[in-house]
Design an enzyme around this catalytic site. Structure first.
Site, PDB file in Angstrom:
ATOM      1  N   GLY A  49      68.512  41.824  35.940  1.00  0.00           N
ATOM      2  CA  GLY A  49      69.631  41.381  35.120  1.00  0.00           C
ATOM      3  C   GLY A  49      69.175  40.344  34.123  1.00  0.00           C
ATOM      4  CB  SER A  51      68.024  34.319  32.180  1.00  0.00           C
ATOM      5  OG  SER A  51      69.161  34.102  32.974  1.00  0.00           O
ATOM      6  CG  HIS A  67      61.958  46.288  33.020  1.00  0.00           C
ATOM      7  ND1 HIS A  67      63.121  45.800  32.478  1.00  0.00           N
ATOM      8  CD2 HIS A  67      61.750  47.508  32.451  1.00  0.00           C
ATOM      9  CE1 HIS A  67      63.603  46.692  31.618  1.00  0.00           C
ATOM     10  NE2 HIS A  67      62.788  47.738  31.583  1.00  0.00           N
ATOM     11  CG  ASP A 111      63.596  50.962  29.799  1.00  0.00           C
ATOM     12  OD1 ASP A 111      63.276  49.763  29.959  1.00  0.00           O
ATOM     13  OD2 ASP A 111      64.429  51.334  28.949  1.00  0.00           O
TER      14      ASP A 111
END
EC number: 3.1.1.4
Length: 144
Positions: A49, A51, A67, A111
Site C-alpha cells: 500500500g 508509504s 516492488h 508488477d
C-alpha cells in the site's frame, strides 16, 4: 453500514497511492493468487500500500518492499511510474508484458514480479498483518 463505507473509502485512497497501472496489477495479483488484491494487499504489513517504512514483517511484506524498490530504480532512470499504463496479456496462466516502450515494459515487469512473489508466499500470508498500523513499523528500512 457506515463502517463498510469508511473501509471502502480508505481502501480506495490506499490504492490511489500505488504507482503504475493499477487495474493491470490487480488482474495480475488475482490471476496468480486467486485472491482479491484490495482487501488482501492494500494495507498489509509495513510496505504494502502507501508509504512503507521500517523492517518488513514477513515474506509477503518483502514482496511489497521489493516492488517499491523496483519502481524507485525505474524512477532513478527517468521513468515516470505514476499511472503509467502498459499492455499485458495472459497466456496459459502466464503474465506477458508486451510494450516496446522500455519504461512501460519495466513497470509491467515490476508488477509481474510482485504478483508472482505474492503467489509464492501464500502459505505464509498472515491475516494479522492485514490493515497493519504503519506506526508500529520500526527499524531502518532495508536498502534497495
Amino acid at each position: 453500514m457506515k463502517t463498510l463505507l469508511l473501509l471502502a473509502v480508505i481502501m480506495a485512497i490506499g490504492l490511489l497511492q500505488v504507482h503504475g497501472d493499477l487495474l493491470n496489477f490487480r488482474k495480475m495479483i488475482k490471476l496468480t493468487t486467486g485472491k482479491e488484491p484490495a482487501t488482501r494487499y492494500s494495507f498489509y504489513g509495513c510496505y504494502c500500500g502507501m508509504s512503507g517504512r521500517g523492517t518488513p514483517k514477513d515474506a509477503t511484506d518483502w514482496c511489497c518492499r521489493a516492488h517499491d524498490c523496483c519502481y524507485k530504480n525505474l524512477e532513478s532512470r527517468g521513468c515516470r511510474t505514476k499511472f503509467l499504463k502498459y499492455n499485458v496479456t495472459y497466456q496459459e496462466d502466464q503474465i506477458v508484458c508486451e510494450d516496446a516502450d522500455d519504461c512501460k515494459s519495466q513497470v509491467c515487469q515490476c508488477d509481474k514480479i510482485a504478483a508472482n512473489c505474492f503467489a509464492a508466499n501464500l502459505k505464509t500470508y498472515n491475516k494479522k498483518l492485514r490493515f497493519y498500523n504503519k506506526f508500529r513499523c520500526r527499524g531502518a528500512a532495508p536498502a534497495c
